[in-house]
Design a protein around this motif. Structure first.
Motif, PDB file in Angstrom:
ATOM      1  N   ALA A 105     -61.343 -35.222 -17.925  1.00  0.00           N
ATOM      2  CA  ALA A 105     -61.500 -34.109 -18.862  1.00  0.00           C
ATOM      3  C   ALA A 105     -62.708 -33.325 -18.366  1.00  0.00           C
ATOM      4  O   ALA A 105     -63.715 -33.931 -17.963  1.00  0.00           O
ATOM      5  CB  ALA A 105     -61.736 -34.619 -20.272  1.00  0.00           C
ATOM      6  N   THR A 106     -62.603 -32.008 -18.372  1.00  0.00           N
ATOM      7  CA  THR A 106     -63.680 -31.197 -17.792  1.00  0.00           C
ATOM      8  C   THR A 106     -64.128 -30.108 -18.750  1.00  0.00           C
ATOM      9  O   THR A 106     -63.400 -29.726 -19.664  1.00  0.00           O
ATOM     10  CB  THR A 106     -63.214 -30.557 -16.467  1.00  0.00           C
ATOM     11  N   SER A 107     -65.325 -29.619 -18.500  1.00  0.00           N
ATOM     12  CA  SER A 107     -65.930 -28.646 -19.420  1.00  0.00           C
ATOM     13  C   SER A 107     -65.241 -27.295 -19.327  1.00  0.00           C
ATOM     14  O   SER A 107     -64.749 -26.905 -18.273  1.00  0.00           O
ATOM     15  CB  SER A 107     -67.417 -28.478 -19.094  1.00  0.00           C
ATOM     16  N   SER A 108     -65.222 -26.579 -20.443  1.00  0.00           N
ATOM     17  CA  SER A 108     -64.671 -25.227 -20.436  1.00  0.00           C
ATOM     18  C   SER A 108     -65.778 -24.187 -20.552  1.00  0.00           C
ATOM     19  O   SER A 108     -65.514 -23.020 -20.794  1.00  0.00           O
ATOM     20  CB  SER A 108     -63.655 -25.064 -21.564  1.00  0.00           C
ATOM     21  N   HIS A 149     -71.984 -26.274 -14.793  1.00  0.00           N
ATOM     22  CA  HIS A 149     -70.952 -25.394 -14.228  1.00  0.00           C
ATOM     23  C   HIS A 149     -69.627 -25.588 -14.946  1.00  0.00           C
ATOM     24  O   HIS A 149     -69.408 -26.611 -15.623  1.00  0.00           O
ATOM     25  CB  HIS A 149     -70.785 -25.670 -12.732  1.00  0.00           C
ATOM     26  N   ASP A 150     -68.753 -24.625 -14.758  1.00  0.00           N
ATOM     27  CA  ASP A 150     -67.383 -24.690 -15.266  1.00  0.00           C
ATOM     28  C   ASP A 150     -66.664 -25.889 -14.649  1.00  0.00           C
ATOM     29  O   ASP A 150     -66.844 -26.192 -13.476  1.00  0.00           O
ATOM     30  CB  ASP A 150     -66.671 -23.393 -14.860  1.00  0.00           C
ATOM     31  N   GLY A 151     -65.873 -26.562 -15.440  1.00  0.00           N
ATOM     32  CA  GLY A 151     -65.045 -27.640 -14.896  1.00  0.00           C
ATOM     33  C   GLY A 151     -65.823 -28.895 -14.572  1.00  0.00           C
ATOM     34  O   GLY A 151     -65.378 -29.709 -13.761  1.00  0.00           O
ATOM     35  N   PRO A 170     -73.905 -17.848 -19.145  1.00  0.00           N
ATOM     36  CA  PRO A 170     -74.061 -18.296 -17.762  1.00  0.00           C
ATOM     37  C   PRO A 170     -74.233 -17.141 -16.778  1.00  0.00           C
ATOM     38  O   PRO A 170     -73.871 -16.000 -17.072  1.00  0.00           O
ATOM     39  CB  PRO A 170     -72.741 -19.017 -17.498  1.00  0.00           C
ATOM     40  N   SER A 171     -74.775 -17.455 -15.619  1.00  0.00           N
ATOM     41  CA  SER A 171     -74.884 -16.484 -14.524  1.00  0.00           C
ATOM     42  C   SER A 171     -73.832 -16.866 -13.488  1.00  0.00           C
ATOM     43  O   SER A 171     -73.888 -17.945 -12.908  1.00  0.00           O
ATOM     44  CB  SER A 171     -76.270 -16.542 -13.889  1.00  0.00           C
ATOM     45  N   ALA A 172     -72.890 -15.959 -13.243  1.00  0.00           N
ATOM     46  CA  ALA A 172     -71.744 -16.309 -12.412  1.00  0.00           C
ATOM     47  C   ALA A 172     -72.022 -16.194 -10.922  1.00  0.00           C
ATOM     48  O   ALA A 172     -71.622 -17.039 -10.127  1.00  0.00           O
ATOM     49  CB  ALA A 172     -70.556 -15.424 -12.773  1.00  0.00           C
ATOM     50  N   HIS A 201     -67.905 -15.505 -17.941  1.00  0.00           N
ATOM     51  CA  HIS A 201     -68.005 -16.917 -18.299  1.00  0.00           C
ATOM     52  C   HIS A 201     -68.353 -17.825 -17.118  1.00  0.00           C
ATOM     53  O   HIS A 201     -68.477 -19.031 -17.301  1.00  0.00           O
ATOM     54  CB  HIS A 201     -66.682 -17.388 -18.909  1.00  0.00           C
ATOM     55  N   ALA A 202     -68.495 -17.250 -15.929  1.00  0.00           N
ATOM     56  CA  ALA A 202     -68.756 -18.038 -14.715  1.00  0.00           C
ATOM     57  C   ALA A 202     -67.704 -19.126 -14.538  1.00  0.00           C
ATOM     58  O   ALA A 202     -68.013 -20.279 -14.236  1.00  0.00           O
ATOM     59  CB  ALA A 202     -70.165 -18.636 -14.732  1.00  0.00           C
ATOM     60  N   ARG A 203     -66.449 -18.746 -14.769  1.00  0.00           N
ATOM     61  CA  ARG A 203     -65.355 -19.723 -14.642  1.00  0.00           C
ATOM     62  C   ARG A 203     -64.360 -19.256 -13.584  1.00  0.00           C
ATOM     63  O   ARG A 203     -64.094 -18.066 -13.434  1.00  0.00           O
ATOM     64  CB  ARG A 203     -64.621 -19.886 -15.980  1.00  0.00           C
TER      65      ARG A 203
END
Lengths: 759, 340
Positions: free
Chosen positions: A46-49, A104-106, A136-138, A681-683
């Motif tokens: 499971a990873t962060s969104s 970070h994302d994910g 966040p800073s992308a 969203h830096a995703r």
């Protein structure tokens, strides 16, 4: 020329068929996730969104209720282990389950273990997190990024290269180029997904995971799990696409090992394609400013290369390709500077030709622009600026066949038929463009050990903890042993990809052939010594012959005068059944502790620009034809020709295959590949092969590889320069040059797409 | 993937009977608790990603009616059973000869492997590939009504410039549907309330304020056949697909064109545009400008301007407007130059 097994030219080995070719094409080669083991449980991440903030609460109730779920490993469960470290072996210092901070994302927030893959995936999807999220800073242009000079942040990049008085030369130059270039974020998408299978037997842990560095991982994993190194084994016999992605170990390996220990069963976690974008390393985006000054005669007098690279908040990952660009041509004066930009992103890592691919793209684009500004043919422009010595340290090149590469490639390509006038070549509704660029890659080697055993019946077993990442190193190590021990390839077996074998360096930086072959050669030579001494000894079959005059051929010891003794008879005389030699190779310039470091999982690279006597690089020249529809502007590449010189070529088949693959990837980098980032969203957005485009068969037409003969005794005992990474350096610049020639549009930001050409 | 009930009905009526049981949840459109599955090339993907979460799957591959798997070609029409695979229709020589735009729109879609699996009925109902729709952690009005649209201000190079709304800009990516909408095809539909025939242009709904409702079909309605009328324009027809790579990619822009010509003059033109709109997109304004005109660069350009008069770009997809225009101009001229 365009054949799978090119006829060997001078200093080139036979196109021996890969010893594992049949296994691979029939599905018999066992990749790490294929390992059959009883009672295995399946893991899903499971990873962060979000990309920045903190997990305030993790909701796992729904996930635990999914039938078949055995365990959920999350915050607190790694507390008895040590944090990952960032460096040669470790992908990042971020310990995702050690700390609720989201970098970070994910980022991994939990590992679900279940009876089935489906149950694990379903439960992982049901895990929900509450976050205290921050903006966040992308990337480069985002608010809140932190910039710092790259020099000194990595042992691989100690200082910014400079030479002469750039400012004065720049001020005086008659013709000037001052342009900006950029390369996008690119993610590894090997067809073999990333995976870890962990099995415990008492205190002994075995990990089956695709790895380019089994020895390094063993040491690092033992450290994290506080185990004796002797109790950890990493197994990775075959790898389906590495290219750096399986070089550094990620946090997942220890997490899966902990899960397996908790439930007392083997656990296999195959990471899905989307989650690989956030949990594995990747090539971060780069920006470049190049200033180039020249005289009317075409001689470059000033070269300035400033660059910016993105990395994560905590880790200073640097590629620093100015080391190569600063040494490419006879510049007169050089000024370079590399900056790191820390953003809320996962830590980048190696991707095929990490420094050269983005940096040489910028340089070679600028070279093409300068040739246009000077009104010169781009090949002639490079010829004029061919250096006698490298411009930074003033050292000679151990060998440099760039102009030969240009000559042979341009002739095969038909460069003389190119009309240099922009937009002048056409085929019906299609605009035709032709371009070229230089490829360069440093030649290095690292300490390596190998064990070779020869039995009386001529069977040879080679053991080395290197890795068959698709390059053919297993075959080539076998070829080296077959050649030195005088047996056929049918008598050779080669074991690799296991930390229980003699240690080898990380399979990266195009060092494997040189390092592994040098070690295998050394072990074989020790066997030869023993055999020759025995064969020439008193009462032996070839008594009286001098050792130095003996050789091994067709399972016989032979003399210069044509006498021979069967191996079996020599073994009989020795009263032994097998001769086994363990050899350690350390390249010239190695530190006294270089070999000890090898066993500690650290690879000490030597070569490139770091040696005292000379700088060591392999070179190539690539020529590309593009066709662009005059209405709709889609870009196609009907043909590409590359000529490369890389010292001794061990096997023309595997060499061609690697170079061809590199050029194809280069076409993908030029036209297709890019990770999209949601800047708010830096995703990562296009996290699958549907939207992360790589070339398909239909995109690749004629690809010609020319292996230019070159002899270089300085590089290493085997005389081999690596070429695994060379092929995709320069390709994108050659495509950009061809697009300019066809359309008059200079595209400086990759990838080059319809968007840029349609307006 | 969460557990689901899997059933294999053996007739259309049995499938509909199960789908219309009162115990099944009737969420509108493709969010329905019961889903039909044929090739599964789209639905299985979305089930793995958690986008589609059906309680029950009805496998249509066991339906016995032979007509579902047949292509019937008469003088004035082609009739495709809904279970005919894309690959079979694409490779049918008579389809290609009589109506090239149909064969090409199928052949240029997906990959050989996918075309061998995907059914025509399922193909026209494929859901958008919008990246924000595919990944469940993003807000998406189509997936979760009212949650917002992440693509609107996000990464939207792939997104639509025609037929968008303030709630959704997701592209309809299908190719075959462009040929069908251009040629005035019809679809036969069967459901618990009986049979009906829909013109293809009525099958899909523009997103408006309810992007979750994608089609005119009720949850228990099944497409059984697709019928394409053949006429003077059918053989002079073409599908041009422009994409980032040569194969296995969605259209950045595509055009389905069929022309009825009187010498160099256009008697009537049929035009649809793909990769650019939220639904299969008939460009009637463009067709009107061509009627009775000599087709050349200038009139083709006029048609293209008309087609994109109402286009609305976002941050990353503005290039689709000039690209769409050029795609249409090229398709018109290439179709004109075909043998009628």
């Amino acid at each position: 020329m365009n054949q799978a097994a090119p006829a060997p030219r001078e200093n080139q080995g036979d196109p021996v068929v890969r010893i594992d070719a049949r296994l691979k094409v029939t599905g018999q080669a066992g990749y790490p996730a294929d390992i059959v083991t009883a009672n295995v449980a399946h893991g899903a991440l499971a990873t962060s969104s979000i990309a920045r903030g903190k997990v305030s609460e993790l909701h796992t109730k729904d996930a635990r209720a999914v039938p078949g779920v055995l365990d959920i490993v999350t915050y607190g469960d790694l507390d008895k282990t040590d944090m990952p470290k960032f460096g040669n072996t470790g992908a990042s210092s971020i310990g995702p389950l050690h700390d609720k901070t989201v970098f970070h994302d994910g980022q991994i927030i939990a590992l679900v273990v279940a009876e089935s893959f489906e149950a694990a995936e379903e439960a992982a999807m049901l895990i929900r997190a509450d976050y205290e999220d921050e903006r966040p800073s992308a990337s480069f242009d985002s608010k809140g990024v932190k910039m710092e000079p790259a020099a000194g942040k990595s042992p691989m990049f100690k200082e910014d290269a400079k030479a002469g008085d750039f400012d004065a030369a720049w001020a005086d130059a008659t013709v000037k180029i001052d342009e900006k270039y950029s390369t996008p974020t690119q993610h590894h998408n090997p067809i073999e997904l990333f995976s870890t299978t962990a099995m415990w037997q008492g205190d002994q842990l075995t990990i089956h995971e695709p790895s380019q560095n089994v020895t390094g991982w063993k040491v690092e994993l033992a450290r994290q799990l506080k185990l004796d190194q002797a109790n950890v084994r990493i197994v990775s016999p075959y790898i389906g696409g590495a290219f750096g992605s399986k070089g550094p170990m990620t946090a997942r390996t220890a997490i899966v090992a902990v899960a397996a220990r908790r439930i007392g069963r083997p656990v296999r976690c195959v990471v899905n394609r989307m989650q690989a974008f956030g949990t594995q390393t990747y090539r971060a985006e780069t920006r470049h400013r190049i200033r180039m000054g020249a005289g009317k005669d075409g001689r470059i007098t000033a070269f300035g290369h400033e660059a910016w690279e993105v990395t994560s908040r905590p880790d200073p990952y640097v590629v620093g390709g100015t080391s190569a660009t600063a040494r490419m041509y006879n510049y007169g004066s050089v000024l370079t500077h590399v900056s790191l930009v820390h953003a809320d992103r996962n830590t980048p890592g190696y991707m095929r030709s990490p420094p050269e691919t983005p940096y040489v793209y910028a340089l070679e684009n600028a070279m093409d622009e300068m040739a246009v500004a000077l009104g010169m043919d781009p090949v002639e422009f490079r010829r004029i600026n061919e250096p006698e010595k490298e411009p930074i340290g003033g050292k000679p090149f151990s060998s440099r066949s760039l102009i030969k590469c240009y000559d042979q490639a341009s002739e095969a390509f038909g460069w003389s038929k190119r009309d240099p006038t922009v937009g002048s070549m056409r085929d019906g509704d299609w605009l035709v463009g032709m371009g070229c660029a230089t490829a360069i890659y440093p030649t290095a080697a690292a300490p390596c050990a190998a064990r070779v055993r020869l039995t009386a019946d001529g069977e040879v077993r080679v053991q080395c903890g290197s890795h068959e990442i698709g390059t053919g190193v297993r075959t080539i190590a076998g070829q080296m042993a077959a050649e030195r021990l005088g047996v056929g390839m049918d008598k050779i077996s080669v074991e690799m990809g296991d930390s229980a074998l003699p240690p080898a360096p990380v399979s990266g930086g195009s060092i494997s052939t040189a390092s592994v072959c040098s070690a295998v050669m050394k072990a074989c030579d020790a066997i030869r010594e023993k055999l020759f001494a025995a064969a020439a000894g008193k009462g032996a079959p070839l008594a009286g012959s001098a050792n130095a005059k003996l050789d091994l051929k067709d399972e016989e010891v032979v003399t210069e005068t044509g006498k021979s003794a069967k191996l079996a008879d020599v073994f009989k005389a020795m009263q032994v059944g097998a001769i086994e030699e363990y050899a350690e190779f350390a390249p010239k310039g190695s530190s006294p502790e270089a070999l000890s470091k090898l066993y500690a999982g650290q690879s000490e690279f030597h070569g490139g620009e770091n040696d005292e006597d000379s700088v060591k690089y392999a070179f190539g020249a690539e020529f590309v034809e593009v066709r662009i529809n005059s209405y709709t502007r889609e870009i196609r590449v009907p043909r590409i020709v590359g000529a490369f010189a890389a010292g001794r070529i061990m096997n023309t088949r595997t060499a061609r295959s690697q170079l061809m693959g590199g050029m194809i990837w280069g076409i993908g980098q030029a036209l297709h590949e890019a990770t999209e980032i949601d800047q708010r969203h830096a995703r990562y957005v296009n996290r699958d092969l549907q939207d992360y485009l790589v070339p398909v068969n239909a995109d690749i037409k004629q690809v010609d590889v020319i292996l230019v003969p070159e002899i270089d005794h300085q590089v290493n005992p085997a005389g081999v320069k690596g070429l695994g990474e060379l092929g995709n350096v320069g390709t994108a610049a050659a495509v950009a040059s061809a697009v300019y020639h066809a359309t008059g549009k200079r595209i400086r930001d990759l990838p080059i797409r319809i968007d840029d050409l349609i307006g | 993937m969460r557990p689901f009930v899997y059933e294999r009905p053996t007739s259309v009526s049995a499938a509909i009977a199960i789908a219309s049981r009162p115990d099944t949840v009737h969420v509108p459109s493709t969010g329905a608790g019961t889903q039909f599955i044929a090739g599964g090339t789209n639905l299985a993907d979305y089930m793995k990603l958690g986008v589609a979460r059906p309680e029950r799957l009805l496998d249509l591959n066991t339906l016995a009616e032979p007509a579902l798997r047949q292509i019937r070609i008469d003088n004035d029409k082609i009739r495709f059973g809904a279970l005919v695979r894309m690959g079979e229709a694409a490779d049918n020589n008579d389809v290609r000869r009589r109506c090239p735009v149909l064969a090409d729109s199928l052949k240029f879609a997906a990959s050989g492997q996918l075309r061998n699996m995907a059914s025509l009925g399922g193909n026209v109902l494929q859901r958008t590939r919008c990246e924000y729709f595919r990944e469940i952690s993003w807000p998406c009005n189509k997936r979760e009504p009212g949650s917002g649209c992440a693509a609107m201000e996000g990464s939207n190079r792939q997104h639509a410039v025609l037929g968008t709304s303030d709630a959704c800009i997701a592209t309809y990516h299908g190719d075959f549907a462009q040929a069908l909408v251009a040629l005035d095809a019809t679809v036969d539909v069967e459901g618990s309330r009986g049979r009906r025939t829909l013109t293809f242009s009525k099958l899909h709904r523009r997103p408006g304020e309810t992007p979750d409702i994608e089609t005119d079909l009720a949850a228990d309605e099944l497409i059984t056949a697709i019928e394409v009328p053949l006429a003077q324009w059918s053989s002079r027809s073409r599908y041009l697909k422009i994409r980032d790579r040569e194969s296995y990619a969605f259209a950045l822009a595509s055009a389905a064109v069929a022309l009825d010509m009187d010498g160099e003059t256009v008697r009537s033109a049929r035009i649809a545009l793909g990769g650019l709109a939220t639904v299969p997109w008939r460009a009637r304004e463009a067709e009107d400008t061509l009627q009775g005109k000599v087709l050349d660069e200038a009139t083709a350009q006029e048609a293209a301007e008309a087609a994109f008069a109402d286009a609305r770009p976002r941050e990353h997809n503005a290039f689709k407007i000039p690209l769409g225009k050029r795609t249409l101009v090229r398709a018109l001229l290439e179709t004109r130059d075909m043998k009628g």
